[in-house]
Scaffold this active site. Sequence first.
Site, PDB file in Angstrom:
ATOM      1  CG  ASP A  22      32.930  37.232  41.186  1.00  0.00           C
ATOM      2  OD1 ASP A  22      33.201  36.725  40.087  1.00  0.00           O
ATOM      3  OD2 ASP A  22      31.900  37.895  41.402  1.00  0.00           O
ATOM      4  N   GLY A  61      29.477  43.351  30.934  1.00  0.00           N
ATOM      5  CA  GLY A  61      29.765  43.359  29.501  1.00  0.00           C
ATOM      6  C   GLY A  61      31.271  43.538  29.361  1.00  0.00           C
ATOM      7  CB  ALA A  79      45.234  30.504  38.613  1.00  0.00           C
ATOM      8  CD  GLU A 126      30.458  39.884  26.083  1.00  0.00           C
ATOM      9  OE1 GLU A 126      30.288  38.875  26.781  1.00  0.00           O
ATOM     10  OE2 GLU A 126      30.440  41.046  26.548  1.00  0.00           O
ATOM     11  N   GLY A 177      49.447  32.566  35.143  1.00  0.00           N
ATOM     12  CA  GLY A 177      50.255  33.678  34.665  1.00  0.00           C
ATOM     13  C   GLY A 177      49.970  34.039  33.218  1.00  0.00           C
ATOM     14  CG  ASN A 205      26.091  42.243  28.725  1.00  0.00           C
ATOM     15  OD1 ASN A 205      25.538  42.604  27.687  1.00  0.00           O
ATOM     16  ND2 ASN A 205      27.039  41.319  28.749  1.00  0.00           N
ATOM     17  CB  ALA A 218      35.030  41.238  34.936  1.00  0.00           C
ATOM     18  CB  ALA A 219      39.899  37.936  36.194  1.00  0.00           C
ATOM     19  N   GLY A 220      39.653  38.782  33.150  1.00  0.00           N
ATOM     20  CA  GLY A 220      40.272  38.989  31.832  1.00  0.00           C
ATOM     21  C   GLY A 220      40.064  40.411  31.333  1.00  0.00           C
ATOM     22  CG  ASP A 221      36.214  41.812  30.795  1.00  0.00           C
ATOM     23  OD1 ASP A 221      36.558  41.316  29.709  1.00  0.00           O
ATOM     24  OD2 ASP A 221      35.122  41.575  31.334  1.00  0.00           O
TER      25      ASP A 221
HETATM   26  O1  RIB Z   1      33.922  39.134  31.116  1.00  0.00           O
HETATM   27  C1  RIB Z   1      32.866  39.196  32.028  1.00  0.00           C
HETATM   28  C2  RIB Z   1      31.624  39.681  31.363  1.00  0.00           C
HETATM   29  O2  RIB Z   1      31.186  38.725  30.441  1.00  0.00           O
HETATM   30  C3  RIB Z   1      30.463  39.895  32.293  1.00  0.00           C
HETATM   31  O3  RIB Z   1      30.418  41.189  32.834  1.00  0.00           O
HETATM   32  C4  RIB Z   1      29.256  39.561  31.446  1.00  0.00           C
HETATM   33  O4  RIB Z   1      28.431  40.660  31.177  1.00  0.00           O
HETATM   34  C5  RIB Z   1      29.808  38.952  30.175  1.00  0.00           C
HETATM   35  O5  RIB Z   1      29.760  39.818  29.129  1.00  0.00           O
END
Ligand code: RIB
Length: 302
Positions: free
Chosen positions: A245, A38, A222, A139, A224, A10, A248-251
Amino acid sequence: MSIIVLGSINMDLTTYVPRLPAPGETLFGTSFITVPGGKGFNQAVATGRLGSTTRFIGRIGDDPFGHGVLDLIKDEPIDTSGIMIDSHHGTGLAVISVDDQAENSIIVISGANMAHNQEEIDRTKSALEGARVLLLQLETPLKTNLQAAELARAAGATVIFDPAPAQALPDDAYRLAHVMTPNEVETEVLVGVRPGNVAEAKIAAAKLRARGINIAIVKLGAQGVYFESESESGFVPPFEVNAVDTVAAGDAFNGGLAVALDAGLSLAEAVRWGAAAGALATTKPGASSAMPTKEELMELVN
Ligand code: RIB
């Protein structure tokens, strides 16, 4: 050895605001950034920056956002030749707000991401030789994800499925993926338990494993991460960082996890790498822009 990421890409349009707006409210923001994002692409940038040979497979539109994304990602240490330009769909967009507590809300317009079809499967298939890990999210269409998972499993790769954004999954998803990594919200959608602590995460992980997944990793934000396989289980406490911020922490978590598994580390150590990568991602603004480097990760985990 290498990692393949099949998923979304994205352009993220991110506003920073003191607090998230209430319905009908107009707020003044403090700043605005556009960065590539994304869930799929963020995970690919994470695995690339953390040192694994990475191929990303995805789709953008033939529009200014798509060409802007291509321009912004050209220096990332990943193979992006698997990104197809689709003249019938727009580039995926995410409209994001981040507040002073680093919390976020995200609206995604899927565009080309949900147009994945046999062409993405073919590109994934040709990339699979020598790949040790395939990363998937939600997604992009579930159907193509499951087809890719089946091919990867047959080729001997470990399939890590991030069920985000949340949606209920068919039995095949639990059968074809080796590892599933839901957060609290996704866990509730999958198994009906919203884990608020380790004891509840344990119950949820058992339910996920009963559905057929080999390794259940329940991300508690937060608080664990809890993980469980047939032979081991454990809890990784959160790393203390200064979060600005959480997008995208999960990514980043999935990226860190995948790189460690690609490198042959134990599950417990891989979950630790994931937790460290996730924590580091919260210390910088943006999505792919916030993915940590190998040096940053090593400094935190050692
Ligand atoms: O996980 C974060 C992402 O979710 C963002 O980068 C946004 O594009 C959405 O897909």
